[in-house]
Design an enzyme around this catalytic site. Sequence first.
Site, mmCIF file in Angstrom:
data_model
loop_
_atom_site.group_PDB
_atom_site.id
_atom_site.type_symbol
_atom_site.label_atom_id
_atom_site.label_comp_id
_atom_site.label_asym_id
_atom_site.label_seq_id
_atom_site.Cartn_x
_atom_site.Cartn_y
_atom_site.Cartn_z
ATOM 1 N N ARG A 97 0.846 -1.187 0.000
ATOM 2 C CA ARG A 97 0.000 0.000 0.000
ATOM 3 C C ARG A 97 0.889 1.247 0.000
ATOM 4 O O ARG A 97 1.965 1.250 0.607
ATOM 5 C CB ARG A 97 -0.836 -0.036 1.288
ATOM 6 C CG ARG A 97 -1.773 1.127 1.516
ATOM 7 C CD ARG A 97 -3.023 0.967 0.757
ATOM 8 N NE ARG A 97 -4.109 1.834 1.203
ATOM 9 C CZ ARG A 97 -5.088 2.204 0.391
ATOM 10 N NH1 ARG A 97 -5.130 1.802 -0.871
ATOM 11 N NH2 ARG A 97 -6.070 2.952 0.831
ATOM 12 N N THR A 372 -10.215 0.724 -8.937
ATOM 13 C CA THR A 372 -9.120 -0.138 -8.545
ATOM 14 C C THR A 372 -9.174 -1.302 -9.521
ATOM 15 O O THR A 372 -10.021 -1.334 -10.397
ATOM 16 C CB THR A 372 -9.400 -0.539 -7.071
ATOM 17 O OG1 THR A 372 -9.284 0.623 -6.279
ATOM 18 C CG2 THR A 372 -8.524 -1.612 -6.517
ATOM 19 N N THR A 390 -4.123 -0.498 -7.059
ATOM 20 C CA THR A 390 -4.932 0.684 -7.354
ATOM 21 C C THR A 390 -4.114 1.954 -7.497
ATOM 22 O O THR A 390 -3.009 2.059 -6.954
ATOM 23 C CB THR A 390 -5.954 0.890 -6.203
ATOM 24 O OG1 THR A 390 -6.855 1.931 -6.548
ATOM 25 C CG2 THR A 390 -5.278 1.240 -4.889
ATOM 26 N N GLU A 411 -3.808 8.278 -3.619
ATOM 27 C CA GLU A 411 -4.209 7.452 -2.460
ATOM 28 C C GLU A 411 -4.326 8.259 -1.174
ATOM 29 O O GLU A 411 -4.978 7.821 -0.226
ATOM 30 C CB GLU A 411 -3.204 6.314 -2.272
ATOM 31 C CG GLU A 411 -3.824 5.020 -1.809
ATOM 32 C CD GLU A 411 -4.736 4.436 -2.867
ATOM 33 O OE1 GLU A 411 -5.932 4.253 -2.574
ATOM 34 O OE2 GLU A 411 -4.268 4.175 -3.996
ATOM 35 N N ASP A 414 -7.590 8.557 0.558
ATOM 36 C CA ASP A 414 -8.199 7.509 1.389
ATOM 37 C C ASP A 414 -8.002 7.764 2.887
ATOM 38 O O ASP A 414 -8.566 7.062 3.720
ATOM 39 C CB ASP A 414 -7.643 6.129 1.021
ATOM 40 C CG ASP A 414 -8.438 5.490 -0.120
ATOM 41 O OD1 ASP A 414 -9.423 6.103 -0.574
ATOM 42 O OD2 ASP A 414 -8.073 4.393 -0.559
ATOM 43 N N SER A 443 -7.711 1.077 3.641
ATOM 44 C CA SER A 443 -8.157 0.571 2.343
ATOM 45 C C SER A 443 -9.347 -0.363 2.531
ATOM 46 O O SER A 443 -9.575 -0.890 3.621
ATOM 47 C CB SER A 443 -7.005 -0.194 1.688
ATOM 48 O OG SER A 443 -7.442 -0.816 0.506
ATOM 49 N N SER A 444 -10.065 -0.553 1.437
ATOM 50 C CA SER A 444 -11.123 -1.584 1.426
ATOM 51 C C SER A 444 -10.713 -2.793 0.609
ATOM 52 O O SER A 444 -11.472 -3.759 0.513
ATOM 53 C CB SER A 444 -12.401 -1.013 0.799
ATOM 54 O OG SER A 444 -12.908 0.014 1.580
ATOM 55 N N GLY A 464 -13.747 -1.124 -6.308
ATOM 56 C CA GLY A 464 -15.022 -0.528 -5.897
ATOM 57 C C GLY A 464 -14.979 0.278 -4.612
ATOM 58 O O GLY A 464 -16.030 0.569 -4.048
ATOM 59 N N GLY A 465 -13.791 0.636 -4.116
ATOM 60 C CA GLY A 465 -13.714 1.443 -2.893
ATOM 61 C C GLY A 465 -14.459 0.747 -1.772
ATOM 62 O O GLY A 465 -14.324 -0.466 -1.574
HETATM 63 N N1 GLY Z 1 -8.484 3.196 -2.934
HETATM 64 C C1 GLY Z 1 -9.394 2.151 -2.739
HETATM 65 C C2 GLY Z 1 -9.036 1.243 -1.621
HETATM 66 O O1 GLY Z 1 -7.890 1.201 -1.211
HETATM 67 O O2 GLY Z 1 -9.865 0.560 -1.097
#
Ligand code: GLY
Length: 571
Positions: A97, A372, A390, A411, A414, A443-444, A464-465
Site C-alpha cells: 500500500r 481499482t 490501485t 491514495e 483515502d 483501504s477496502s 469498488g472502494g
Molecule cells: N483506494 C481504494 C481502496 O484502497 O480501497
Amino acid sequence: MAAHILVVCIWFVAVVPAANAASARPVAAEKGMVVTAQHLASQVGVDILRRGGNAIDAAVAVGYALAVVYPAAGNLGGGGFMTVRFADGRKTFLDFRERAPQAARRDMYLDKEGAVVKGLSTTGWLAVGVPGTVSGLEFARKKYGTMTRAMLIQPAIKLAEDGFTLEQGDVDMLASATEDFKRFPATGKIFLSKGQPFVAGQRLTQPDLADTLRLIRKLGADGFYRGKTAAAIVRAVRAGGGIIDQEDLHRYKTHELSPLECDYRGYHVISAPPPSSGGVAICEMLNILEGYPLRDLGWGSAQALHYEIEAMRHAYVDRNSLLGDPDFSSIPVRRLIDKTYAAKIRDTIKPDKAGFSVDIKPGVAPHEGSNTTHFSIIDNAGNAVSMTYTLNDWFGAKVVASGTGVLMNDEMDDFTPNPGAIDTSGSIQGDANAVAPGKAPRSSMSPTIITKEGKPVLILGTPGGSRIITTVLQAILNVVDFRMNVQEAVDAPRIHNQWLPDVTKIEPYALSPDTRRILEGMGYRFEDSEPANHVAAIMVGAPSLGGTPIARNRFYGANDPRTGTGLALGY
Ligand code: GLY
C-alpha cells in the site's frame, strides 16, 4: 449428419453444461486460470503459466502488464495487496500500500478555517502517496517466484513499446478522463491522440513507460525508487507543489503480514488484514450472517436481504470508526471477528424492522475512490494468488513525471482529511485514519481466497472502494449459501449499505417490486445505482460448490460482465 453430431458432442464435453441461471458458462480449464480486467493481461498471465511459471510469477507479469494495458487502475505508481495461498497450505499477505510522505501533516488538506479543500487530495502532486507497486511485485518475485525479472517484465515492455490496439472498452475508460488529460500536458501527451480522445482501433504506445520498465528489468526496484525515475518523480513533485522527496522513495518497503482469517459454515476465509478494512469487515459480516438460515430464506428474499443489510450496517460502523494503519493505532481485530461479538450484534437485529444507522453510532459518511483493479490466478500445482492494486481514482492523481510514463496515485484521499471534526453528535471522527508521516491510508481492498478441508475452492476480489467489501461478501454468499456457480455468483445484481448515508444502493433488478415494498415497510430506503465493480473469480474443482467437474477441468473462471475489457482465460 454423423459428423455434425460428433462436433456437437465434442463441444458439449469442452464446456460447462447449462447452469441454473441464464449466466454465461464459467470458463473451464485443466491446468491454470487467470482472470483480469483486461484481456491482454490475462493472456500474459496464461503465457507465463504455460511456460512453467507459478501463480506468483504470473501475478508479477500481470501486475506489470496491467500498468500498460489498463492504465486507469493497473499501475507502477500506486499500491496494493496480494494474498497468496500456496499449494502446500502456507499462506501469506503482501502489503505494498502507498504510504504518506514524511512531510505529510494531519491537516494538509484543510484551509485556514478547517474546511476540506476540494480536489487537493484527489488531483495533482499533493494527492500522491509514496507508491508501493514496484516494491511489492519485486518482493513477491524474489521471494516466491521462479522466473527471472526479465522474463516477467518483458511482456509489459513489449506492450508499451509496440503498443496495443484499443478496443471500445479501453477507449471508454480513457474518455472518462479527457478533461484531466488536457489539464496535465505530460499525461495528455500519452493518453490523448494529438490532443483528442483516442477512438477504438487506434494503437496506444507508451515509449517512456517502456523505458521505465526497462530500468526496472535491469535494476529491480532500484530502477524505480532510485536513479533516473526517482529523480524525475521528485522534480515533478517539486514543480507541482507535492511533498514526496527522494528519501521517501528510498525508504519504501513492502510489508509481509499474516492474512486475516476466519471460518464460515465450514469454509476457511483468507483475506486482507489492516491496513485494509476488508478482511475484518467481511469476517464480521459472515459471522453475523452465519446465525441465519440464508439458504432456506432464499436469494433475494426480503428476509435474507434484511439480515444482509443489517450485517453490512454493523460491520461498517466498526470499519469506519476503528480501522486504519495498525502501525499507528491499536485495532481490536480479534474482538471484531469474534463469533461471540457477532452473536451480540445479532441480538440487536430485529427480525422485522430495519435498524437505523445513527442509533448504532452517529458519525459522518466515509468517502474513498472506487477505481481499482483485481485479478485472480491459480497454477497447475494449486498455488493461488488474489491481488488487488490501485491508483485510487481512475488514472489516480492524473499526473505523470515527464519522461517516466508512470501515472501516479491519489491514495492520500483515502485518509480521513479532517479527523477531529466534531459531528452533530459531538463524536470526533476518524482518528484511526488521520494523515501521519509514513502511515498507510485505510483501504477496502479485499483480495480473498477460500479453502475447504485444506484445499482452495474460491479465489476472488474486486475494485469498488468501500463497495469492495459488500461485493466480495455477496459473491461468497452466492456461492456458499445460494449454491450458484461462480459465474452466476459474479453476475447476480448486488446491493450495498455502508452504515452512512443510511440508504441501501441497489443495482437494477436486485429487488423485485414486492420485495422492495416489504423492505420499505420494514423501514428501509433504497437508491438506484449503476452496475459497478469488476469481480475476478476462480472456482476450483467444479463450477459450483459440490458440483461435478467438467471433463478434466479443475478451474472455472468468472469475468464480471460489468467491465467491458476483462477476460477469464485458462489452459
Ligand atoms: N483506494 C481504494 C481502496 O484502497 O480501497
